[in-house]
Each structure stands twice: as C-alpha cells, then as structure tokens.
Design an enzyme around this catalytic site. Structure first.
Site, PDB file in Angstrom:
ATOM      1  N   GLU A 175      12.234  -2.759  11.285  1.00  0.00           N
ATOM      2  CA  GLU A 175      11.675  -1.616  10.576  1.00  0.00           C
ATOM      3  C   GLU A 175      10.533  -0.998  11.391  1.00  0.00           C
ATOM      4  O   GLU A 175       9.542  -1.668  11.654  1.00  0.00           O
ATOM      5  CB  GLU A 175      11.064  -2.211   9.306  1.00  0.00           C
ATOM      6  CG  GLU A 175      11.238  -1.505   8.053  1.00  0.00           C
ATOM      7  CD  GLU A 175      10.532  -2.266   6.912  1.00  0.00           C
ATOM      8  OE1 GLU A 175      10.820  -1.908   5.800  1.00  0.00           O
ATOM      9  OE2 GLU A 175       9.711  -3.178   7.127  1.00  0.00           O
TER      10      GLU A 175
ATOM     11  N   SER B  19       6.204  -7.207   2.927  1.00  0.00           N
ATOM     12  CA  SER B  19       6.953  -7.560   4.134  1.00  0.00           C
ATOM     13  C   SER B  19       7.797  -8.821   3.914  1.00  0.00           C
ATOM     14  O   SER B  19       7.464  -9.679   3.090  1.00  0.00           O
ATOM     15  CB  SER B  19       5.979  -7.799   5.292  1.00  0.00           C
ATOM     16  OG  SER B  19       5.127  -8.876   4.966  1.00  0.00           O
TER      17      SER B  19
ATOM     18  N   LYS C   6      -2.201  -8.101  -7.927  1.00  0.00           N
ATOM     19  CA  LYS C   6      -2.995  -8.018  -6.708  1.00  0.00           C
ATOM     20  C   LYS C   6      -2.481  -6.864  -5.860  1.00  0.00           C
ATOM     21  O   LYS C   6      -1.465  -6.965  -5.185  1.00  0.00           O
ATOM     22  CB  LYS C   6      -2.920  -9.305  -5.883  1.00  0.00           C
ATOM     23  CG  LYS C   6      -4.015  -9.321  -4.825  1.00  0.00           C
ATOM     24  CD  LYS C   6      -3.616  -9.985  -3.519  1.00  0.00           C
ATOM     25  CE  LYS C   6      -2.935  -9.078  -2.542  1.00  0.00           C
ATOM     26  NZ  LYS C   6      -3.711  -7.982  -2.001  1.00  0.00           N
ATOM     27  N   PRO C   7      -3.185  -5.706  -5.915  1.00  0.00           N
ATOM     28  CA  PRO C   7      -2.745  -4.585  -5.077  1.00  0.00           C
ATOM     29  C   PRO C   7      -3.170  -4.829  -3.637  1.00  0.00           C
ATOM     30  O   PRO C   7      -3.975  -5.721  -3.367  1.00  0.00           O
ATOM     31  CB  PRO C   7      -3.522  -3.401  -5.667  1.00  0.00           C
ATOM     32  CG  PRO C   7      -4.750  -4.005  -6.265  1.00  0.00           C
ATOM     33  CD  PRO C   7      -4.390  -5.414  -6.689  1.00  0.00           C
TER      34      PRO C   7
ATOM     35  N   TRP D 176       0.813  -1.230   0.000  1.00  0.00           N
ATOM     36  CA  TRP D 176       0.000   0.000   0.000  1.00  0.00           C
ATOM     37  C   TRP D 176       0.839   1.269   0.000  1.00  0.00           C
ATOM     38  O   TRP D 176       0.311   2.342  -0.226  1.00  0.00           O
ATOM     39  CB  TRP D 176      -0.895   0.011   1.262  1.00  0.00           C
ATOM     40  CG  TRP D 176      -0.119  -0.297   2.509  1.00  0.00           C
ATOM     41  CD1 TRP D 176       0.030  -1.517   3.109  1.00  0.00           C
ATOM     42  CD2 TRP D 176       0.673   0.612   3.287  1.00  0.00           C
ATOM     43  NE1 TRP D 176       0.863  -1.429   4.203  1.00  0.00           N
ATOM     44  CE2 TRP D 176       1.263  -0.118   4.344  1.00  0.00           C
ATOM     45  CE3 TRP D 176       0.935   1.981   3.209  1.00  0.00           C
ATOM     46  CZ2 TRP D 176       2.100   0.461   5.294  1.00  0.00           C
ATOM     47  CZ3 TRP D 176       1.772   2.566   4.154  1.00  0.00           C
ATOM     48  CH2 TRP D 176       2.340   1.802   5.174  1.00  0.00           C
TER      49      TRP D 176
ATOM     50  N   CYS E 239      10.236   1.388   2.356  1.00  0.00           N
ATOM     51  CA  CYS E 239      11.207   0.336   2.661  1.00  0.00           C
ATOM     52  C   CYS E 239      12.628   0.891   2.717  1.00  0.00           C
ATOM     53  O   CYS E 239      13.505   0.272   3.303  1.00  0.00           O
ATOM     54  CB  CYS E 239      11.124  -0.742   1.591  1.00  0.00           C
ATOM     55  SG  CYS E 239      11.230  -0.045  -0.059  1.00  0.00           S
TER      56      CYS E 239
ATOM     57  N   SER F  12      16.046   6.722  -5.342  1.00  0.00           N
ATOM     58  CA  SER F  12      15.352   5.835  -6.289  1.00  0.00           C
ATOM     59  C   SER F  12      15.108   6.533  -7.622  1.00  0.00           C
ATOM     60  O   SER F  12      14.697   7.682  -7.660  1.00  0.00           O
ATOM     61  CB  SER F  12      13.994   5.407  -5.723  1.00  0.00           C
ATOM     62  OG  SER F  12      14.164   4.845  -4.466  1.00  0.00           O
TER      63      SER F  12
ATOM     64  N   GLU G 255      10.908  -7.945  -3.293  1.00  0.00           N
ATOM     65  CA  GLU G 255      11.354  -6.636  -2.784  1.00  0.00           C
ATOM     66  C   GLU G 255      10.786  -6.525  -1.383  1.00  0.00           C
ATOM     67  O   GLU G 255       9.607  -6.238  -1.204  1.00  0.00           O
ATOM     68  CB  GLU G 255      10.809  -5.504  -3.670  1.00  0.00           C
ATOM     69  CG  GLU G 255      11.351  -5.484  -5.090  1.00  0.00           C
ATOM     70  CD  GLU G 255      12.781  -4.965  -5.165  1.00  0.00           C
ATOM     71  OE1 GLU G 255      13.306  -4.464  -4.156  1.00  0.00           O
ATOM     72  OE2 GLU G 255      13.370  -5.084  -6.248  1.00  0.00           O
TER      73      GLU G 255
HETATM   74  P1  NAP Z   1       2.518  -7.035   3.367  1.00  0.00           P
HETATM   75  O1  NAP Z   1       1.622  -7.144   4.531  1.00  0.00           O
HETATM   76  O2  NAP Z   1       3.529  -8.092   3.156  1.00  0.00           O
HETATM   77  O3  NAP Z   1       1.565  -6.912   2.094  1.00  0.00           O
HETATM   78  C1  NAP Z   1       2.081  -6.783   0.798  1.00  0.00           C
HETATM   79  C2  NAP Z   1       1.111  -7.414  -0.180  1.00  0.00           C
HETATM   80  O4  NAP Z   1       1.028  -8.808   0.093  1.00  0.00           O
HETATM   81  C3  NAP Z   1      -0.306  -6.874  -0.044  1.00  0.00           C
HETATM   82  O5  NAP Z   1      -0.908  -6.846  -1.323  1.00  0.00           O
HETATM   83  C4  NAP Z   1      -0.978  -7.921   0.830  1.00  0.00           C
HETATM   84  O6  NAP Z   1      -2.368  -7.968   0.638  1.00  0.00           O
HETATM   85  C5  NAP Z   1      -0.324  -9.170   0.284  1.00  0.00           C
HETATM   86  N1  NAP Z   1      -0.388 -10.329   1.171  1.00  0.00           N
HETATM   87  C6  NAP Z   1      -0.466 -10.361   2.511  1.00  0.00           C
HETATM   88  N2  NAP Z   1      -0.482 -11.647   2.930  1.00  0.00           N
HETATM   89  C7  NAP Z   1      -0.409 -12.436   1.832  1.00  0.00           C
HETATM   90  C8  NAP Z   1      -0.382 -13.847   1.594  1.00  0.00           C
HETATM   91  N3  NAP Z   1      -0.415 -14.718   2.602  1.00  0.00           N
HETATM   92  N4  NAP Z   1      -0.302 -14.273   0.324  1.00  0.00           N
HETATM   93  C9  NAP Z   1      -0.246 -13.408  -0.703  1.00  0.00           C
HETATM   94  N5  NAP Z   1      -0.273 -12.072  -0.552  1.00  0.00           N
HETATM   95  C10 NAP Z   1      -0.339 -11.599   0.707  1.00  0.00           C
HETATM   96  O7  NAP Z   1       3.318  -5.665   3.369  1.00  0.00           O
HETATM   97  P2  NAP Z   1       2.731  -4.199   3.509  1.00  0.00           P
HETATM   98  O8  NAP Z   1       2.444  -3.954   4.934  1.00  0.00           O
HETATM   99  O9  NAP Z   1       1.632  -3.963   2.523  1.00  0.00           O
HETATM  100  O10 NAP Z   1       3.965  -3.317   3.002  1.00  0.00           O
HETATM  101  C11 NAP Z   1       4.967  -2.893   3.856  1.00  0.00           C
HETATM  102  C12 NAP Z   1       6.207  -3.731   3.698  1.00  0.00           C
HETATM  103  O11 NAP Z   1       6.608  -3.700   2.333  1.00  0.00           O
HETATM  104  C13 NAP Z   1       7.371  -3.198   4.477  1.00  0.00           C
HETATM  105  O12 NAP Z   1       8.060  -4.264   5.072  1.00  0.00           O
HETATM  106  C14 NAP Z   1       8.238  -2.535   3.409  1.00  0.00           C
HETATM  107  O13 NAP Z   1       9.592  -2.449   3.750  1.00  0.00           O
HETATM  108  C15 NAP Z   1       7.990  -3.419   2.248  1.00  0.00           C
HETATM  109  N6  NAP Z   1       8.287  -2.730   0.996  1.00  0.00           N
HETATM  110  C16 NAP Z   1       9.405  -3.117   0.300  1.00  0.00           C
HETATM  111  C17 NAP Z   1       9.748  -2.446  -0.869  1.00  0.00           C
HETATM  112  C18 NAP Z   1      10.974  -2.828  -1.639  1.00  0.00           C
HETATM  113  O14 NAP Z   1      11.095  -2.391  -2.780  1.00  0.00           O
HETATM  114  N7  NAP Z   1      11.877  -3.623  -1.098  1.00  0.00           N
HETATM  115  C19 NAP Z   1       8.943  -1.405  -1.340  1.00  0.00           C
HETATM  116  C20 NAP Z   1       7.810  -1.055  -0.618  1.00  0.00           C
HETATM  117  C21 NAP Z   1       7.495  -1.736   0.559  1.00  0.00           C
HETATM  118  P3  NAP Z   1      -3.397  -7.127   1.545  1.00  0.00           P
HETATM  119  O15 NAP Z   1      -2.808  -5.778   1.746  1.00  0.00           O
HETATM  120  O16 NAP Z   1      -4.610  -7.106   0.717  1.00  0.00           O
HETATM  121  O17 NAP Z   1      -3.516  -7.887   2.816  1.00  0.00           O
END
Ligand code: NAP
Length: 517
Positions: A417, A265, A211-212, A187, A320, A477, A286
């Site tokens: 984090e 994550s 899938k956003p 998000w 991130c 970036s 990522e």
């Molecule tokens: P997240 O909870 O891992 O969610 C990311 C995506 O995965 C969302 O679309 C989420 O769906 C989906 N998801 C959750 N559980 C899943 C499962 N069991 N199977 C498949 N998909 C699943 O992470 P977030 O809280 O949205 O984002 C924050 C994290 O992203 C931080 O750790 C940040 O560091 C990292 N990030 C990394 C980068 C990079 O380039 N390295 C860039 C941006 C963010 P729902 O939201 O619909 O639950």
C-alpha cells in the site's frame, strides 16, 4: 468539565515562505472559532468526566497543512485506560438492560446532533487530518450514517426459537451484547472509523473504550461530547489517547474487555490479534489493502477514468480502499494513460479550506518519505513518471498527484500500500492474467473493475479474492453494505445488518418441562 486548552501557537517563521500564507491565516481563524465551539474538547473522557493524564503529560495535535499546533491533548497510558475500562464495565449493566428502543433513541439523538454540527465537525477533520473540507463534510455524513443505521438496527436484534427434539422442551437462541469493547482507530477517517464501531456496539448494549489515533483525536473527542449531549450515560463511551502500545496492552490484558475492534495497519492488527489470545477476546480487524483496479479494453473510457480517479485520489490516496494498482489492458494502455493524465493534472492541490482544492497534504513527513521510497524503487527498476513525481511546491507534506507507467509486479508500488497520491499503471493481456495479478497479494479488501461486458462482470467479481468489489464505480462504501476484507486485510464486517453481529454473543437456552416430576 474541563475547558479545552487551545494552543494557537505561532507558526515557525521558517515555514512561512513555503506555505500558502492566506490559507494559513484562514485556518488559524477557523481554529480560533472552533475553540469557542461547544463541541471542542481536548481532554480524555472517562466515566463522563473530561480528564487530563494522571501525570499531566500532553501531546500536540498538529495541522498537517500548516504545521500549526492546534491543541494539546492528554498523553494517557495504562492507568487511564484501566480507569476507562472500569467505567465502561460499571456502565455495562444499566446500559445493556435498557430496552432496545431506549438505546435507539439515544443513538438517534446523537446522530441528529452530529448532523446539526456537521460544519464544525467537518472543519475539525480538515484541520487535524488535512482532507479538503468538502470531503470532510462528506465524512461527517458518512460517519453519522452508521449511528442512524444502528439506531434502527438496535430494534431488530432478533433471536430464534428452534423446533425442539423432545416434546417437553423449548429451545431458544438469545442474542446478548459481548460486553466492554476496546475500539482502536486510525487517522484517515477520524470520525467514520469510530462511528462504524461504536454505533453497532452501543446499539446492542455494549459499552466502549475508544482509542483514536494520536494524530486526530479532536474529532473523536468532539463526537464524544455530542454523545454526552445526546444523553448517552457516563461510562458508556470513554475516550483515551496517548501511548498506543500501553493503551493497547491494557485493553488486551483486561478480562473485562471482551472484544477488540481495530482499524489500521496490518502489522499492528497482527499484534493485537496475538495479544487477544491471552484472554480469548473476540476480535474484528479492518486492515490494510492493496486494491487492484482492472480496466478492460471493453470499458467505457470516461467511466473508467472518472472511477479510477475517485478510487485513487480520495483523501490524497490515504484510504484503505484506494486503488493501489491500476491494471490496464494492453490494447488501451496508452489511450487510458493519456486520458487519465489529463484528468489528474486538473486536481487542485492545497490546504483543505481553499475553494476548489481536492488534494490536501499527506498526514506527516513519514508518509511522504514512504511515497518517495516506493517511487525510487519503481524508477530504479524501469518505471517511468508521466505526471508529478515529487513534493509539491507548496512545501510541508503536499505531494504532486503522480502517475507512473511501466510498473511491474515486483515493484514495491505493486506489492504494498503506497498510501499516497501515486497511481501505478500495470499492463495485462488476458482476463486470466488480470485476475492473477489482482489476486497476487496478501491483501484482500477492495477491488475495482471497469468493463461493459455483463458476463465478465460476474466472472471477474467472483474470481477476485476481495471483500468488496466495485464494478464501473470507484466509491462504494455505504453504511447499508458490509465492509471488510479477506486474507490479511482483516476479519469481520462493519456496517449493514451483518455489522451488528460482531458485538453480539449467541446464547442457547433449553427450557425443560417444569411440571415434570
Ligand atoms: P496504525 O499505525 O496501525 O494505527 C492505527 C491505530 O492503532 C492508531 O490509533 C494507533 O495509535 C494505534 N496503534 C499503533 N500501534 C499500536 C499498538 N502497538 N497497540 C495498540 N494500538 C496501536 O495505522 P494508521 O497509520 O493509523 O492507519 C493507516 C492504515 O489503516 C492503513 O494500512 C490503512 O489501509 C488502514 N485502514 C484500514 C481500513 C479498513 O477498513 N480496512 C480503514 C482505514 C484505514 P497512534 O496513532 O496513536 O499511534
């Protein structure tokens, strides 16, 4: 085409006293205008059709700044994901057989449309994600830049001719699209995390099921609407949202999906990596970071303050690559803390549509509670808050920009984090100690150093176990440089000439002598 169902719900009266009333009203009118926009969609996209969930279930998309319900979107799962995979698989044959120039033209048109709808897309990002409008508009340009860049790269997917080992043979290497790609995104960058994947995927002939995050699907849907308007054929780009584990499992289980690309994550990334083993899919990850920001005693103080400010407080600390640990040389620790505090206390907090605001709300209550628990842990172990340290008087999920001193390496603030507007300041004495502290983590995404010593710049950049290093710069970036982490921050790179390789397979062709008897 389904018309977006738009729920401009009444804001609960119990929220109003804690909210910024004029801002809430302004946001409602922005939302009402967007409702009539040609880019607003609130259904899933499968095979070029805007569709509801098969059982009619929906989920609400909220504005984190006001609590307002912006829209209801379909709560989809396995069945819709399998439909989307079938559409993407059907579209693969014709899309991959277009010439690179033809695909490039579609992508270029998509880029042009994103840029000509920059204002509306920016407003949508601010509305559902909360970041200040100026930052949201920056994300639109940044997100669009990946479509433009990969529209150009589409034409440069060169193979090789290898000098043969036998005189009657010719050896070729072809590069071909991997196939259907499942792209799962977070998000915090509702547009850019999608375009960074879909741009290169579509450029080289793959099709995609995106899938956003359920928290920010509207920007993704608007971008997909623009893709259709750009002439990207039905089925090439599909969008489903809803039950994340079910959608993820359907993508992982399908033998037609040949690649998973994920930003989010580390915990979810590990699950996807394990799940991809069942069908031996390609995977790019990522994941989370724990960025160190080392301020040496030879740094220009103004440059360091500005750089750390940008690296820490962008998107209210929810990126991130946000600085997670500010590691300052003992000799300038107090001076830096004072100058940094002066800069941070000027950061205006508020809803993203208010002029001058640079810090929006956190994405949800869970994010605020995470910040609070990390801070509590640090305070219980001897750290001190010198600025902020509590929820903002605006209420909702607004949190005061915060600086914490005397942070030690065993505190949660230094180990994980925080993903919020909290800057923990740690101390170091020697360069070796700074590098050791910086590398003492499983993460390895971004690191920053501030120094005016050229030799040190090289030495420390090389010693840091990170995929990205910013030197005297807090925002690094760009679509032209490879973005990605090492260690548990991920696999693969996005953006740049390297980013397209993630979506290509190499095929070796050995051509024998046809005249041979
Ligand atoms: P997240 O909870 O891992 O969610 C990311 C995506 O995965 C969302 O679309 C989420 O769906 C989906 N998801 C959750 N559980 C899943 C499962 N069991 N199977 C498949 N998909 C699943 O992470 P977030 O809280 O949205 O984002 C924050 C994290 O992203 C931080 O750790 C940040 O560091 C990292 N990030 C990394 C980068 C990079 O380039 N390295 C860039 C941006 C963010 P729902 O939201 O619909 O639950």
């Amino acid at each position: 085409m389904g018309v977006a169902r738009f729920a401009l719900c009444k804001i609960s009266s119990s929220l109003l006293p804690r909210m910024h009333r004029p801002s809430a009203l302004r946001q409602m009118s922005v939302a009402a205008d967007l409702k009539n926009s040609t880019i607003f969609r609130s259904q899933g996209l499968i095979g070029g059709q805007w569709v509801a969930a098969h059982d009619g279930k929906t989920l609400q998309v909220n504005n984190p700044s006001t609590g307002e319900i912006i829209a209801d979107v379909p709560f989809m799962g396995r069945r819709e994901t399998n439909d989307a995979i079938s559409s993407a698989y059907e579209a693969l044959n014709s899309w991959s057989k277009l010439t690179a120039t033809e695909r490039s033209k579609c992508l270029r048109k998509w880029y042009d449309l994103i840029m000509s709808h920059k204002e509306e897309l920016g407003q949508l990002i601010t509305l559902e994600q909360g970041k200040p409008l100026k930052e949201a508009l920056g994300e639109v340009s940044y997100g669009a830049s990946f479509i433009e860049f990969f529209a150009e790269e589409a034409k440069r997917v060169y193979g090789d001719i290898i000098p043969a080992t036998l005189a009657d043979r010719r050896l070729f290497v072809l590069k071909q699209p991997v196939g259907v790609v499942g792209a799962i995104t977070p998000w915090n960058f509702p547009l850019a995390m999608i375009t960074r994947k879909v741009g290169p995927a579509l450029a080289c002939g793959c099709t995609a099921v995106v899938k956003p995050s359920e928290l920010t699907p509207l920007t993704a849907l608007a971008a997909a609407e623009l893709a259709l308007q750009a002439g990207i054929p039905p089925g090439v780009l599909n969008v489903v949202m809803g039950n994340a584990p079910d959608i993820g499992d359907a993508l992982l289980a399908s033998p037609q999906v040949r690649k998973i690309t994920f930003t989010g994550s580390t915990a979810v990334g590990k699950k996807l990596m394990a799940g991809a083993a069942g069908t031996v899919k390609r995977i790019s990850l990522e994941l989370g970071g724990n960025a160190p920001c080392i301020v040496f005693d030879d740094a220009d103080l103004d440059v360091a303050v500005k750089g750390v400010l940008a690296a820490k407080f962008r998107n209210s600390g929810q990126t991130c690559v946000c600085a997670n640990r500010v590691i300052v040389h003992e000799g300038i620790y107090e001076k830096f803390a004072e100058a940094f505090s002066k800069a941070v206390q000027n950061l205006q907090v508020g809803d993203g549509f208010t002029e001058g605001v640079v810090q929006g709300p956190l994405i949800n209550e869970a994010a605020v509670q995470k910040v609070e628990s990390f801070l509590q842990d640090a305070l219980s172990k001897g750290a001190k808050v010198i600025l902020g340290g509590k929820r903002h008087s605006l209420g909702m999920t607004f949190y005061e920009p915060t600086i914490v001193t005397d942070v030690k390496t065993d505190m949660l603030l230094a180990r994980e984090e925080v993903f919020g507007p909290v800057a923990p300041l740690l101390r170091f004495i020697t360069e070796e100690e700074a590098i050791r502290i910086a590398n003492d983590t499983n993460a390895g995404l971004a690191a920053y150093i501030f120094t005016s010593n050229v030799q040190r710049t090289w030495r420390v950049s090389e010693a840091l176990e990170y995929g990205l290093v910013g030197v005297n710069e807090g925002i690094i970036s760009t679509e032209v440089a490879p973005f990605g982490g090492v260690k548990q921050s991920g696999l693969g790179r996005e953006g740049s000439k390297y980013g397209i390789d993630e979506y290509l397979e190499l095929k070796y062709v050995c051509l024998g002598d046809m005249n041979r008897k």
